[in-house]
Design a protein around this motif. Structure first.
Motif, PDB file in Angstrom:
ATOM      1  N   GLY A 250     -24.287  32.106 -59.070  1.00 50.11           N
ATOM      2  CA  GLY A 250     -23.968  30.928 -58.278  1.00 50.11           C
ATOM      3  C   GLY A 250     -23.020  31.254 -57.145  1.00 50.11           C
ATOM      4  N   ILE A 251     -23.151  30.504 -56.053  1.00 47.31           N
ATOM      5  CA  ILE A 251     -22.233  30.624 -54.918  1.00 47.31           C
ATOM      6  C   ILE A 251     -21.716  29.231 -54.550  1.00 47.31           C
ATOM      7  N   THR A 252     -20.646  29.193 -53.778  1.00 46.67           N
ATOM      8  CA  THR A 252     -20.006  27.940 -53.413  1.00 46.67           C
ATOM      9  C   THR A 252     -20.634  27.339 -52.165  1.00 46.67           C
ATOM     10  N   GLY A 253     -20.801  26.007 -52.184  1.00 46.79           N
ATOM     11  CA  GLY A 253     -21.185  25.264 -50.991  1.00 46.79           C
ATOM     12  C   GLY A 253     -20.060  24.328 -50.598  1.00 46.79           C
ATOM     13  N   TYR A 254     -19.848  24.152 -49.304  1.00 42.73           N
ATOM     14  CA  TYR A 254     -18.742  23.322 -48.818  1.00 42.73           C
ATOM     15  C   TYR A 254     -19.277  22.122 -48.038  1.00 42.73           C
ATOM     16  N   PRO A 255     -19.412  20.964 -48.700  1.00 45.63           N
ATOM     17  CA  PRO A 255     -19.884  19.774 -47.978  1.00 45.63           C
ATOM     18  C   PRO A 255     -18.928  19.338 -46.879  1.00 45.63           C
ATOM     19  N   GLU A 256     -17.651  19.689 -46.995  1.00 44.11           N
ATOM     20  CA  GLU A 256     -16.683  19.318 -45.967  1.00 44.11           C
ATOM     21  C   GLU A 256     -15.813  20.517 -45.652  1.00 44.11           C
ATOM     22  N   SER A 257     -14.891  20.335 -44.735  1.00 46.20           N
ATOM     23  CA  SER A 257     -14.114  21.449 -44.212  1.00 46.20           C
ATOM     24  C   SER A 257     -13.309  22.159 -45.290  1.00 46.20           C
ATOM     25  N   HIS A 258     -13.295  23.473 -45.184  1.00 46.23           N
ATOM     26  CA  HIS A 258     -12.425  24.302 -46.018  1.00 46.23           C
ATOM     27  C   HIS A 258     -11.179  24.612 -45.180  1.00 46.23           C
ATOM     28  N   PRO A 259      -9.996  24.634 -45.808  1.00 49.67           N
ATOM     29  CA  PRO A 259      -8.775  24.793 -45.005  1.00 49.67           C
ATOM     30  C   PRO A 259      -8.676  26.126 -44.287  1.00 49.67           C
ATOM     31  N   THR A 260      -9.394  27.149 -44.755  1.00 48.60           N
ATOM     32  CA  THR A 260      -9.261  28.466 -44.125  1.00 48.60           C
ATOM     33  C   THR A 260     -10.571  29.013 -43.581  1.00 48.60           C
ATOM     34  N   ILE A 261     -11.650  28.219 -43.634  1.00 45.96           N
ATOM     35  CA  ILE A 261     -12.950  28.712 -43.171  1.00 45.96           C
ATOM     36  C   ILE A 261     -13.559  27.709 -42.193  1.00 45.96           C
ATOM     37  N   ASN A 262     -13.966  28.186 -41.033  1.00 48.20           N
ATOM     38  CA  ASN A 262     -14.612  27.337 -40.038  1.00 48.20           C
ATOM     39  C   ASN A 262     -15.937  26.787 -40.566  1.00 48.20           C
TER      40      ASN A 262
ATOM     41  N   TRP B 140     -25.119  16.625 -45.819  1.00 48.52           N
ATOM     42  CA  TRP B 140     -24.969  18.057 -46.059  1.00 48.52           C
ATOM     43  C   TRP B 140     -26.200  18.619 -46.761  1.00 48.52           C
ATOM     44  N   ILE B 141     -26.707  17.908 -47.761  1.00 50.52           N
ATOM     45  CA  ILE B 141     -27.900  18.378 -48.468  1.00 50.52           C
ATOM     46  C   ILE B 141     -29.084  18.455 -47.506  1.00 50.52           C
ATOM     47  N   ARG B 142     -29.250  17.451 -46.675  1.00 45.91           N
ATOM     48  CA  ARG B 142     -30.355  17.477 -45.711  1.00 45.91           C
ATOM     49  C   ARG B 142     -30.212  18.625 -44.724  1.00 45.91           C
ATOM     50  N   ARG B 143     -28.962  18.886 -44.288  1.00 47.76           N
ATOM     51  CA  ARG B 143     -28.728  19.989 -43.362  1.00 47.76           C
ATOM     52  C   ARG B 143     -29.081  21.323 -44.004  1.00 47.76           C
ATOM     53  N   LEU B 144     -28.676  21.474 -45.257  1.00 50.24           N
ATOM     54  CA  LEU B 144     -29.002  22.704 -45.989  1.00 50.24           C
ATOM     55  C   LEU B 144     -30.504  22.919 -46.047  1.00 50.24           C
ATOM     56  N   ARG B 145     -31.216  21.874 -46.454  1.00 51.96           N
ATOM     57  CA  ARG B 145     -32.660  22.015 -46.647  1.00 51.96           C
ATOM     58  C   ARG B 145     -33.380  22.197 -45.313  1.00 51.96           C
ATOM     59  N   ASN B 146     -32.926  21.515 -44.276  1.00 46.72           N
ATOM     60  CA  ASN B 146     -33.542  21.686 -42.960  1.00 46.72           C
ATOM     61  C   ASN B 146     -33.312  23.095 -42.419  1.00 46.72           C
ATOM     62  N   ARG B 147     -32.210  23.700 -42.832  1.00 47.54           N
ATOM     63  CA  ARG B 147     -31.905  25.062 -42.397  1.00 47.54           C
ATOM     64  C   ARG B 147     -32.762  26.085 -43.145  1.00 47.54           C
TER      65      ARG B 147
ATOM     66  N   LEU C  38     -29.635  12.236 -53.940  1.00 43.87           N
ATOM     67  CA  LEU C  38     -29.776  13.305 -54.929  1.00 43.87           C
ATOM     68  C   LEU C  38     -31.177  13.335 -55.523  1.00 43.87           C
ATOM     69  N   GLY C  39     -31.855  12.192 -55.484  1.00 45.63           N
ATOM     70  CA  GLY C  39     -33.196  12.117 -56.035  1.00 45.63           C
ATOM     71  C   GLY C  39     -34.302  12.295 -55.016  1.00 45.63           C
ATOM     72  N   GLU C  40     -33.936  12.510 -53.737  1.00 49.00           N
ATOM     73  CA  GLU C  40     -34.958  12.680 -52.697  1.00 49.00           C
ATOM     74  C   GLU C  40     -35.819  13.910 -52.967  1.00 49.00           C
ATOM     75  N   GLU C  41     -37.083  13.810 -52.608  1.00 46.80           N
ATOM     76  CA  GLU C  41     -37.967  14.961 -52.734  1.00 46.80           C
ATOM     77  C   GLU C  41     -37.451  16.092 -51.857  1.00 46.80           C
ATOM     78  N   GLY C  42     -37.336  17.262 -52.438  1.00 39.44           N
ATOM     79  CA  GLY C  42     -36.843  18.400 -51.679  1.00 39.44           C
ATOM     80  C   GLY C  42     -35.340  18.571 -51.710  1.00 39.44           C
ATOM     81  N   ALA C  43     -34.607  17.616 -52.320  1.00 37.17           N
ATOM     82  CA  ALA C  43     -33.155  17.763 -52.390  1.00 37.17           C
ATOM     83  C   ALA C  43     -32.756  18.902 -53.324  1.00 37.17           C
ATOM     84  N   LEU C  44     -33.549  19.101 -54.384  1.00 38.93           N
ATOM     85  CA  LEU C  44     -33.340  20.200 -55.331  1.00 38.93           C
ATOM     86  C   LEU C  44     -31.955  20.178 -55.958  1.00 38.93           C
TER      87      LEU C  44
END
Length: 285
Positions: free
Chosen positions: A136-148, A180-187, A251-257
């Motif tokens: 597993g890896i970390t996802g950041y839906p909002e700003s992290h204090p030390t990462i752009n 954020w989930i939509r942005r991830l999946r669109n990417r 969370l239940g949208e098709e493709g949200a995974l």
């Protein structure tokens, strides 16, 4: 809650996520006993790593809980590992104890050696033949204090070949989760996601921890949402119930995974499991 639920589909989504909830715990002296007392063996438990306690405390607890029959996911914070030799020793140790899952954050410590970030360690794990079936890896839906923000999105893209799933950091904004989930999946990031939420925890502990683990924006969100802040202060603390209900359609949208929940217990283990089972009962599961 049943009357306020938008529809049966949202209820079904929440039931599925609650049934696939795993619990993050801190490796303190009392944690093992709390897990044994309150959690059935089908709960997946993740064990954090902190610079103060070192990776040894994380692995010791993970091994003991594995011995009790739990599926355990130790955190292997990249900056706390000195390099390839230590990583090979860690992999041999954990695999030898029957541990097949790890979570790889970058970690908040200054680099102890060769790994400035999670990606560098993940690349070495793959070069070692991918000893762990689940990474597993970390996802950041909002700003992290030390990462752009741009770097967090790029980092997710870079790590997609080395990990099997994403665990989102805490947030309290349902609209932000959806976008954020939509942005991830669109990417094109197609790894399954576990949504990070806090279990029932006292307000002061939650806000203090949130600031330290990189969700400063959430404290601002709470300050602007006095009703939610008041609920945090109420007996029993914040449970995330209303938050989950508002997130459910996305969370239940098709493709949200979105496959489950990653519950930050802050070691309120019994309270968290009581909340989960009670909410499942009220949802009709």
């Amino acid at each position: 809650m049943g009357c306020s639920m938008r529809n049966k589909r949202s209820a079904a989504t929440l039931i599925r996520l609650l049934q696939h909830a795993r619990y993050e715990v801190l490796p303190t002296a009392a944690t093992e006993d709390k897990v044994l007392e309150h959690l059935p063996r089908d709960r997946v438990v993740t064990v954090t790593a902190s610079p103060g306690k070192g990776l040894g405390a994380t692995f010791d607890l993970a091994e003991r809980l594995t011995g009790h029959g739990y599926v355990v996911v130790p955190h292997v914070a990249a900056r706390m590992v000195t390099g390839r030799t230590e990583l090979e020793e860690i992999a041999d140790r954990l695999v030898g104890k029957g541990i097949s899952r790890v979570f790889v954050p970058g970690g908040d410590a200054d680099p102890a050696g060769d790994y400035p970030d999670a990606l560098a360690l993940l690349q070495d794990l793959r070069d070692m033949g991918s000893p762990f079936a689940h990474v597993g890896i970390t996802g950041y839906p909002e700003s992290h204090p030390t990462i752009n923000d741009d770097l967090t999105v790029q980092s997710m893209w870079d790590k997609r070949h080395y990990a099997t799933h994403i665990v989102s950091n805490l947030t309290f904004d349902p609209a932000l989760v959806r976008d954020w989930i939509r942005r991830l999946r669109n990417r094109g990031v197609a790894m399954p996601l576990l949504l990070g939420i806090p279990g029932p925890v006292e307000r002061a502990k939650l806000l203090g921890m949130a600031t330290r683990i990189g969700v400063g924006e959430s404290t601002k969100f709470l300050a602007k949402n006095k009703g939610l802040f008041a609920r945090l202060a109420a007996p029993g603390g914040f449970t995330g119930e209303s938050f989950l209900e508002k997130c459910a359609p996305a969370l239940g949208e098709e493709g949200a995974l979105v496959e489950g929940l990653h519950v930050f217990t802050f070691n309120q283990i019994g309270e968290t499991e009581a909340w989960r089972t009670d909410l499942l009962r009220r949802l009709g599961a």
